[in-house]
Design a protein around this motif. Structure first.
Motif, PDB file in Angstrom:
ATOM      1  N   ALA A  30      49.134  46.697  37.409  1.00 14.99           N
ATOM      2  CA  ALA A  30      49.045  47.982  36.707  1.00 14.99           C
ATOM      3  C   ALA A  30      49.621  47.795  35.313  1.00 14.99           C
ATOM      4  CB  ALA A  30      49.820  49.057  37.447  1.00 14.99           C
ATOM      5  N   ILE A  31      48.910  48.278  34.324  1.00 14.97           N
ATOM      6  CA  ILE A  31      49.394  48.261  32.950  1.00 14.97           C
ATOM      7  C   ILE A  31      49.815  49.690  32.616  1.00 14.97           C
ATOM      8  CG2 ILE A  31      48.819  47.787  30.535  1.00 14.97           C
ATOM      9  CD1 ILE A  31      48.648  45.261  32.234  1.00 14.97           C
ATOM     10  N   LEU A  32      51.092  49.880  32.342  1.00 13.65           N
ATOM     11  CA  LEU A  32      51.642  51.204  32.093  1.00 13.65           C
ATOM     12  C   LEU A  32      52.201  51.269  30.683  1.00 13.65           C
ATOM     13  CD1 LEU A  32      53.679  51.532  35.407  1.00 13.65           C
ATOM     14  CD2 LEU A  32      51.381  52.390  34.969  1.00 13.65           C
TER      15      LEU A  32
ATOM     16  N   THR B 289      43.070  49.701  24.448  1.00 10.19           N
ATOM     17  CA  THR B 289      42.664  48.599  23.572  1.00 10.19           C
ATOM     18  C   THR B 289      42.662  47.290  24.349  1.00 10.19           C
ATOM     19  OG1 THR B 289      43.500  49.732  21.604  1.00 10.19           O
ATOM     20  CG2 THR B 289      43.229  47.339  21.451  1.00 10.19           C
ATOM     21  N   LEU B 290      43.697  47.053  25.136  1.00 13.36           N
ATOM     22  CA  LEU B 290      43.762  45.841  25.951  1.00 13.36           C
ATOM     23  C   LEU B 290      42.567  45.772  26.899  1.00 13.36           C
ATOM     24  CD1 LEU B 290      45.157  43.277  26.977  1.00 13.36           C
ATOM     25  CD2 LEU B 290      46.488  44.748  28.524  1.00 13.36           C
ATOM     26  N   CYS B 291      42.260  46.865  27.573  1.00 16.77           N
ATOM     27  CA  CYS B 291      41.115  46.884  28.491  1.00 16.77           C
ATOM     28  C   CYS B 291      39.812  46.561  27.755  1.00 16.77           C
ATOM     29  CB  CYS B 291      41.009  48.237  29.186  1.00 16.77           C
ATOM     30  SG  CYS B 291      42.295  48.521  30.411  1.00 16.77           S
ATOM     31  N   GLN B 292      39.643  47.137  26.575  1.00 18.42           N
ATOM     32  CA  GLN B 292      38.422  46.883  25.806  1.00 18.42           C
ATOM     33  C   GLN B 292      38.358  45.436  25.312  1.00 18.42           C
ATOM     34  OE1 GLN B 292      37.148  50.115  23.105  1.00 18.42           O
ATOM     35  NE2 GLN B 292      38.889  51.233  23.971  1.00 18.42           N
TER      36      GLN B 292
ATOM     37  N   LEU C 149      35.815  45.079  22.521  1.00 17.40           N
ATOM     38  CA  LEU C 149      36.449  44.796  21.241  1.00 17.40           C
ATOM     39  C   LEU C 149      36.611  43.292  21.121  1.00 17.40           C
ATOM     40  CD1 LEU C 149      39.305  47.458  21.029  1.00 17.40           C
ATOM     41  CD2 LEU C 149      37.215  47.383  19.667  1.00 17.40           C
ATOM     42  N   PRO C 150      36.440  42.737  19.994  1.00 12.26           N
ATOM     43  CA  PRO C 150      36.102  43.377  18.735  1.00 12.26           C
ATOM     44  C   PRO C 150      34.597  43.561  18.502  1.00 12.26           C
ATOM     45  CG  PRO C 150      36.662  41.086  18.335  1.00 12.26           C
ATOM     46  CD  PRO C 150      36.824  41.330  19.816  1.00 12.26           C
TER      47      PRO C 150
ATOM     48  N   GLY D 193      35.733  44.253  34.961  1.00 10.41           N
ATOM     49  CA  GLY D 193      35.148  45.563  34.735  1.00 10.41           C
ATOM     50  C   GLY D 193      36.240  46.541  34.330  1.00 10.41           C
ATOM     51  N   VAL D 194      35.828  47.672  33.809  1.00  7.89           N
ATOM     52  CA  VAL D 194      36.786  48.670  33.343  1.00  7.89           C
ATOM     53  C   VAL D 194      36.480  50.006  33.987  1.00  7.89           C
ATOM     54  CG1 VAL D 194      37.606  49.955  31.325  1.00  7.89           C
ATOM     55  CG2 VAL D 194      37.133  47.524  31.134  1.00  7.89           C
TER      56      VAL D 194
END
Length: 155
Positions: free
Chosen positions: A37-39, A48-51, A57-58, A89-90
């Protein structure tokens, strides 16, 4: 289904027009099949990290990434999008924005179908995925009949 090893080293991302990077000096290692989990507070760089991890990104937005991201050895910024989609996946905050089929099992099959996975493998993935999120018993239900949390798990 094997998982993906994720490595971030010295990751930094600065959006065009910003003076400060949203991500700076970020290091992360996620082993295959590990759940993480990223909190963080609003604006701390989680989205941004997920993208960055899924290659949006970029490629699709202005900004500059430095440092390294590896998904089983491939860089999501330069690897073919189909290869990146096989590895990561996101799930966005609003599950309803990602649900397009109407029936739970059709939602679970949507990604593999678009990646031209064989029908037998799609069936196996649907069963495994729905079992993993506790929705196998709801597989033929309309998405609209699910609770908010069940819709999130479906997405």
């Amino acid at each position: 289904m094997p998982g993906t090893t994720v490595i971030c080293r010295d990751l930094r991302f600065l959006y065009d027009g910003d003076e400060r990077p949203v991500i700076q000096d970020f290091h992360l290692k996620i082993e295959q099949n590990e759940w993480v989990a990223i909190l963080g507070a609003s604006g701390s760089g989680k989205s941004t990290l997920c993208q960055l991890l899924c290659g949006l990104l970029p490629r699709s937005g202005g900004g500059n990434r430095t440092g390294e991201i590896l998904l089983d050895g491939m860089d999501p910024a330069t690897a073919p999008i189909a290869d990146v989609a096989e590895a990561v996946g996101v799930l966005f905050q609003d599950p309803d924005a990602q649900l397009v089929q109407g029936i739970v099992e059709d939602e679970a099959a949507f990604g593999p179908e678009n990646m031209r996975v064989s029908p037998a493998e799609i069936e196996e993935r649907v069963v495994q995925s729905l079992a993993a999120v506790g929705l196998l018993h709801r597989r033929t239900d309309p998405v609209r009949s699910l609770s908010g949390g069940q819709r999130q798990r479906t997405a």
